[in-house]
Design a protein around this motif. Structure first.
Motif, PDB file in Angstrom:
ATOM      1  N   GLN A 110      56.456   2.875   1.239  1.00  0.00           N
ATOM      2  CA  GLN A 110      55.013   2.736   1.313  1.00  0.00           C
ATOM      3  C   GLN A 110      54.684   1.622   2.292  1.00  0.00           C
ATOM      4  O   GLN A 110      55.363   0.608   2.350  1.00  0.00           O
ATOM      5  CB  GLN A 110      54.434   2.335  -0.038  1.00  0.00           C
ATOM      6  N   TYR A 111      53.614   1.803   3.058  1.00  0.00           N
ATOM      7  CA  TYR A 111      53.153   0.760   3.962  1.00  0.00           C
ATOM      8  C   TYR A 111      52.224  -0.159   3.190  1.00  0.00           C
ATOM      9  O   TYR A 111      51.215   0.287   2.630  1.00  0.00           O
ATOM     10  CB  TYR A 111      52.439   1.352   5.173  1.00  0.00           C
ATOM     11  N   THR A 112      52.561  -1.444   3.122  1.00  0.00           N
ATOM     12  CA  THR A 112      51.748  -2.390   2.363  1.00  0.00           C
ATOM     13  C   THR A 112      51.155  -3.475   3.255  1.00  0.00           C
ATOM     14  O   THR A 112      50.559  -4.418   2.753  1.00  0.00           O
ATOM     15  CB  THR A 112      52.594  -3.064   1.267  1.00  0.00           C
ATOM     16  N   GLY A 113      51.320  -3.335   4.554  1.00  0.00           N
ATOM     17  CA  GLY A 113      50.813  -4.350   5.484  1.00  0.00           C
ATOM     18  C   GLY A 113      49.320  -4.204   5.742  1.00  0.00           C
ATOM     19  O   GLY A 113      48.627  -3.358   5.165  1.00  0.00           O
ATOM     20  N   GLN A 126      46.025  -3.135   7.564  1.00  0.00           N
ATOM     21  CA  GLN A 126      45.599  -1.962   8.327  1.00  0.00           C
ATOM     22  C   GLN A 126      44.797  -2.407   9.540  1.00  0.00           C
ATOM     23  O   GLN A 126      44.054  -3.384   9.490  1.00  0.00           O
ATOM     24  CB  GLN A 126      44.744  -1.037   7.455  1.00  0.00           C
ATOM     25  N   ASN A 160      44.370   5.505   8.032  1.00  0.00           N
ATOM     26  CA  ASN A 160      45.181   4.334   7.739  1.00  0.00           C
ATOM     27  C   ASN A 160      46.646   4.716   7.642  1.00  0.00           C
ATOM     28  O   ASN A 160      46.992   5.838   7.274  1.00  0.00           O
ATOM     29  CB  ASN A 160      44.745   3.683   6.427  1.00  0.00           C
ATOM     30  N   LYS A 161      47.531   3.758   7.933  1.00  0.00           N
ATOM     31  CA  LYS A 161      48.966   3.983   7.863  1.00  0.00           C
ATOM     32  C   LYS A 161      49.386   4.049   6.393  1.00  0.00           C
ATOM     33  O   LYS A 161      49.022   3.194   5.587  1.00  0.00           O
ATOM     34  CB  LYS A 161      49.686   2.837   8.568  1.00  0.00           C
ATOM     35  N   TYR A 179      52.888   5.498   5.359  1.00  0.00           N
ATOM     36  CA  TYR A 179      54.339   5.399   5.196  1.00  0.00           C
ATOM     37  C   TYR A 179      54.937   4.500   6.269  1.00  0.00           C
ATOM     38  O   TYR A 179      54.390   4.362   7.350  1.00  0.00           O
ATOM     39  CB  TYR A 179      54.991   6.777   5.294  1.00  0.00           C
ATOM     40  N   GLU A 180      56.095   3.924   5.933  1.00  0.00           N
ATOM     41  CA  GLU A 180      56.751   3.019   6.869  1.00  0.00           C
ATOM     42  C   GLU A 180      58.265   3.177   6.758  1.00  0.00           C
ATOM     43  O   GLU A 180      58.882   2.686   5.826  1.00  0.00           O
ATOM     44  CB  GLU A 180      56.369   1.574   6.545  1.00  0.00           C
ATOM     45  N   ARG A 196      63.673  -4.726   1.806  1.00  0.00           N
ATOM     46  CA  ARG A 196      62.510  -3.906   1.440  1.00  0.00           C
ATOM     47  C   ARG A 196      62.392  -3.652  -0.058  1.00  0.00           C
ATOM     48  O   ARG A 196      61.297  -3.490  -0.567  1.00  0.00           O
ATOM     49  CB  ARG A 196      62.565  -2.567   2.158  1.00  0.00           C
TER      50      ARG A 196
END
Length: 67
Positions: free
Chosen positions: A3-6, A8, A15-16, A18-19, A31
């Protein structure tokens, strides 16, 4: 997929979500988080997206240390 948690980026577009992918031969310990340590093993856990199941799942990785 992680999951992308950074943060946006502002502006138009989706919005993003996945990473990066998960390599099961070489687990990236930066990670996934260490949940707890027991005598000679460490337990890591994280929530990731499964493409085949089409949902988020929790993975658990147990690492044993030999003395």
């Amino acid at each position: 997929m992680f999951q992308y948690t950074g943060k946006q980026k502002p502006g138009r577009g989706r919005n993003k979500v996945y990473e990066g992918n998960i390599n099961m031969q070489h687990i990236d310990r930066r990670r996934i988080k260490c949940c707890f340590n027991v005598d000679d093993c460490c337990v890591f856990s994280d929530v990731v997206y499964s493409v085949s199941l089409k949902r988020y799942i929790r993975i658990v990785y147990i690492e044993e240390y030999d003395n």
